[in-house]
Design an enzyme around this catalytic site. Structure first.
Site, PDB file in Angstrom:
ATOM      1  N   LYS A 191      12.344 152.529  51.609  1.00  0.00           N
ATOM      2  CA  LYS A 191      11.859 152.851  52.953  1.00  0.00           C
ATOM      3  C   LYS A 191      10.882 151.759  53.407  1.00  0.00           C
ATOM      4  O   LYS A 191       9.700 151.812  53.130  1.00  0.00           O
ATOM      5  CB  LYS A 191      11.159 154.209  52.989  1.00  0.00           C
ATOM      6  N   GLU A 219     -11.331 145.771  52.575  1.00  0.00           N
ATOM      7  CA  GLU A 219     -10.259 144.793  52.786  1.00  0.00           C
ATOM      8  C   GLU A 219     -10.011 144.641  54.289  1.00  0.00           C
ATOM      9  O   GLU A 219      -9.791 145.636  54.987  1.00  0.00           O
ATOM     10  CB  GLU A 219      -8.984 145.289  52.096  1.00  0.00           C
ATOM     11  N   GLY A 241      -4.744 149.918  42.223  1.00  0.00           N
ATOM     12  CA  GLY A 241      -3.444 150.491  41.918  1.00  0.00           C
ATOM     13  C   GLY A 241      -3.231 150.958  40.501  1.00  0.00           C
ATOM     14  O   GLY A 241      -4.141 150.968  39.673  1.00  0.00           O
TER      15      GLY A 241
HETATM   16  P1  NAD Z   1       0.306 151.717  54.697  1.00  0.00           P
HETATM   17  O1  NAD Z   1      -0.270 152.264  53.452  1.00  0.00           O
HETATM   18  O2  NAD Z   1      -0.194 152.211  56.005  1.00  0.00           O
HETATM   19  O3  NAD Z   1       1.892 151.896  54.711  1.00  0.00           O
HETATM   20  C1  NAD Z   1       2.672 151.460  53.633  1.00  0.00           C
HETATM   21  C2  NAD Z   1       3.954 152.258  53.627  1.00  0.00           C
HETATM   22  O4  NAD Z   1       3.658 153.623  53.379  1.00  0.00           O
HETATM   23  C3  NAD Z   1       4.721 152.220  54.939  1.00  0.00           C
HETATM   24  O5  NAD Z   1       6.088 152.115  54.668  1.00  0.00           O
HETATM   25  C4  NAD Z   1       4.387 153.568  55.574  1.00  0.00           C
HETATM   26  O6  NAD Z   1       5.360 154.017  56.472  1.00  0.00           O
HETATM   27  C5  NAD Z   1       4.313 154.449  54.351  1.00  0.00           C
HETATM   28  N1  NAD Z   1       3.535 155.676  54.507  1.00  0.00           N
HETATM   29  C6  NAD Z   1       2.516 155.902  55.362  1.00  0.00           C
HETATM   30  N2  NAD Z   1       2.030 157.155  55.170  1.00  0.00           N
HETATM   31  C7  NAD Z   1       2.755 157.703  54.164  1.00  0.00           C
HETATM   32  C8  NAD Z   1       2.716 158.959  53.494  1.00  0.00           C
HETATM   33  N3  NAD Z   1       1.832 159.909  53.822  1.00  0.00           N
HETATM   34  N4  NAD Z   1       3.594 159.178  52.494  1.00  0.00           N
HETATM   35  C9  NAD Z   1       4.481 158.225  52.132  1.00  0.00           C
HETATM   36  N5  NAD Z   1       4.569 157.014  52.740  1.00  0.00           N
HETATM   37  C10 NAD Z   1       3.712 156.761  53.741  1.00  0.00           C
HETATM   38  O7  NAD Z   1       0.255 150.136  54.621  1.00  0.00           O
HETATM   39  P2  NAD Z   1      -0.896 149.210  55.056  1.00  0.00           P
HETATM   40  O8  NAD Z   1      -2.192 149.768  54.594  1.00  0.00           O
HETATM   41  O9  NAD Z   1      -0.778 148.856  56.461  1.00  0.00           O
HETATM   42  O10 NAD Z   1      -0.467 147.958  54.127  1.00  0.00           O
HETATM   43  C11 NAD Z   1      -1.334 146.984  53.826  1.00  0.00           C
HETATM   44  C12 NAD Z   1      -1.906 147.272  52.455  1.00  0.00           C
HETATM   45  O11 NAD Z   1      -0.922 146.967  51.450  1.00  0.00           O
HETATM   46  C13 NAD Z   1      -3.084 146.375  52.147  1.00  0.00           C
HETATM   47  O12 NAD Z   1      -4.094 147.138  51.550  1.00  0.00           O
HETATM   48  C14 NAD Z   1      -2.511 145.386  51.148  1.00  0.00           C
HETATM   49  O13 NAD Z   1      -3.471 144.810  50.308  1.00  0.00           O
HETATM   50  C15 NAD Z   1      -1.537 146.237  50.416  1.00  0.00           C
HETATM   51  N6  NAD Z   1      -0.571 145.385  49.687  1.00  0.00           N
HETATM   52  C16 NAD Z   1      -0.617 145.380  48.317  1.00  0.00           C
HETATM   53  C17 NAD Z   1       0.248 144.560  47.589  1.00  0.00           C
HETATM   54  C18 NAD Z   1       0.218 144.543  46.091  1.00  0.00           C
HETATM   55  O14 NAD Z   1       1.189 144.091  45.484  1.00  0.00           O
HETATM   56  N7  NAD Z   1      -0.846 145.008  45.454  1.00  0.00           N
HETATM   57  C19 NAD Z   1       1.162 143.750  48.267  1.00  0.00           C
HETATM   58  C20 NAD Z   1       1.177 143.789  49.658  1.00  0.00           C
HETATM   59  C21 NAD Z   1       0.302 144.614  50.361  1.00  0.00           C
END
Ligand code: NAD
Length: 492
Positions: free
Chosen positions: A187, A396, A469
């Site tokens: 997803k 962040e 994580g």
């Molecule tokens: P987010 O957490 O808002 O969304 C991520 C995904 O989760 C999306 O697909 C979203 O639709 C889904 N989602 C949202 N609510 C949900 C729920 N209640 N249940 C299940 N799925 C749900 O993403 P964001 O915060 O905008 O992303 C950026 C973050 O990702 C930053 O903190 C970044 O550091 C992190 N990130 C981590 C890595 C890693 O490998 N550690 C890599 C890339 C990004």
């Protein structure tokens, strides 16, 4: 200068067509509504993304469950060859996929061109494991029983991703899952689904059976439906901490295991004996790449007081001269952030630092105007003299913003680097070999880079500690996230 015509033309060429891949069906509509996708460089709407709802999530899980019975019984060498074919197809289409990444997420063309190769590297690395997954024979005394372990696939893996990784992030998750015989329901976020949809198409072209790879773009509700589905055997998630909490709570219902790859606020320690030209270039550039939207970026610069002025001067010179502009321009280093909302969030965090007097903004601090005014561009921003406890130093930003602080001795440097709830990465610049490894051992971070950038090569395990994580991606540890160990005992 933004080439809006070229963006529109590429969007028409590359972002059309059906947008959900469920089993052997390609759906042009989903029960989750429609997302009007906006190009981050131009700020203009460019495509409609049909969104999966609970119905399509359920259909995708059913398709993945059905395909598991087939795929998990393929001979391991056949799975290996299929993944190698998929890697080759990702490379074949690298230029197109790169253009998709630039248009959908504003990834600068020079970076976007390399991301398919990184994804293909993950696929071929894990393809190699498909026929080399060995259990062990366990010595049992005194009865001399024959006891051994089998490593088995889990079943259906729910993959939930955010916008900044595109296809390469999916290869890092799906590659190991598929290699050992699992099937996946992916997803992607509605903000960046297009390169991931290509992954599904290429998997089919590689001869991977329908239903093994399902891609269902959607919003939070679709993610919730996937996590709550009892037919999902593990969730692999990349995103923010707030979402991770909700996922953990929902996963508790069915005791679904999770891998969580979350954010970071990684310290970058510069000792006075470092090569200051290299450290200055690194510190001014790496955190600004991809407009600061990298989980692993060194966003807390922790510099020794004796070299603070020289390093700051270098950092400001480097960050201030990075080409900021159109993601399609091959010379661009800093592109737009993903959306208008995220742009406001980043600017809001800078504004808060300004109003709380959390250090002095010595570079940037504003939204870019002029020709870039309609896109979501934030100037590379450097804030000096930041207190470690200030919001800007703790939270962040996920934008092109660097916080700078100073230290007097090694213990203080380590304490500052560890002074966040995160634990994703750490960086050390020194020419003292012993100090480099001593500090690497002392950092609460899952990934430490010495005098260099963490390029996350496929064989290296990557994953954070603390609020960054649970679990790993990459390397053998990333593979073992997707198997279960069964013990078999035969009394003699
Ligand atoms: P987010 O957490 O808002 O969304 C991520 C995904 O989760 C999306 O697909 C979203 O639709 C889904 N989602 C949202 N609510 C949900 C729920 N209640 N249940 C299940 N799925 C749900 O993403 P964001 O915060 O905008 O992303 C950026 C973050 O990702 C930053 O903190 C970044 O550091 C992190 N990130 C981590 C890595 C890693 O490998 N550690 C890599 C890339 C990004």
């Amino acid at each position: 200068m933004i080439d809006a015509d070229r963006h529109r033309q590429l969007a028409e060429e590359l972002l059309g067509g059906p947008h959900l891949v469920v089993g052997d069906a390609r759906l042009a509509r989903g029960s989750g509504g429609v997302h009007h996708h906006v190009n981050p460089s131009t700020g203009r709407p460019q495509a409609d993304v049909p969104l999966a709802g609970a119905d399509e999530i359920a259909d995708a899980v059913a398709a993945a469950r059905g395909a598991f019975a087939v795929w998990s019984r393929w001979r391991p060498d056949e799975r290996r060859d299929a993944l190698l074919r998929l890697a080759a197809l990702v490379l074949r289409d690298a230029a197109t996929i790169g253009a998709v990444l630039s248009v959908e997420a504003g990834v600068p063309a020079a970076v976007a061109a390399g991301l398919p190769k990184r994804g293909a590297d993950y696929l071929s690395y894990y393809a190699g494991y498909a026929d080399k997954l060995e259990g062990s024979v366990i010595p049992i005394f005194p009865e001399n029983a024959f006891d051994y372990t089998r490593l088995e696939p889990l079943g259906v893996i729910g993959v939930i991703s955010t916008w900044n990784g595109g296809i390469s992030a999916i290869c890092r998750k799906a590659g190991p899952a598929l290699a050992v015989g699992n099937t996946v329901v992916v997803k992607p976020m509605e903000l960046a689904p297009f390169s991931v949809l290509r992954f599904a198409e290429l998997a089919l072209e590689a001869g991977i059976p329908p239903g093994v790879v399902n891609v269902v773009p959607g919003d939070a509700a679709a993610g919730q439906a996937l996590v709550a589905h009892p037919g999902v055997d593990k969730i692999s998630f990349t995103g923010g901490i707030g979402t991770a909490r909700k996922i953990l709570a929902a996963a508790a219902e069915n005791i679904t295991p999770v891998v969580l790859e979350l954010g970071g606020k990684s310290g970058n320690i510069v000792f006075p004996d470092a090569d200051l030209a290299v450290a200055g270039q690194f510190s001014g550039q790496v955190c600004m790449g991809n407009a600061g939207q990298g989980c692993v970026f060194p966003t807390r610069l922790i510099v020794h007081e004796d070299v603070h002025d020289e390093i700051l001067e270098r950092v400001v010179a480097v960050a201030g001269s990075l080409p900021l502009g159109d993601a399609l321009d091959p010379t661009t280093v800093v592109g737009p952030v993903i959306s208008a909302g995220h742009c406001q969030r980043v600017l809001g965090m800078i504004e808060r630092a300004r109003s709380e007097r959390s250090g002095e903004i010595v570079l940037g601090g504003r939204r870019a105007g002029g020709e870039l005014g309609e896109g979501f561009f934030v100037e590379p921003t450097v804030i000096d003299g930041v207190d470690s406890h200030a919001h800007i130093a703790q939270e962040e930003v996920f934008g092109p913003v660097l916080s700078v602080m100073t230290f007097a001795d090694e213990d203080e440097a380590v304490a500052l680097a560890n002074d966040t709830p995160y634990g994703l990465a750490g960086y050390v610049h020194t020419n003292d070999l012993r100090r480099a490894h001593r500090v690497a051992a002392a950092l609460d971070a899952g990934y430490v880079s010495l005098n260099s950038f963490a390029a996350l090569p496929a064989p290296a395990p990557f994953g954070g500690f603390g609020m960054s994580g649970i679990g790993k991606e990459g390397g053998r540890e990333g593979l073992l996230e997707f198997v279960r160990t069964k013990n078999v005992y035969l009394g003699m």
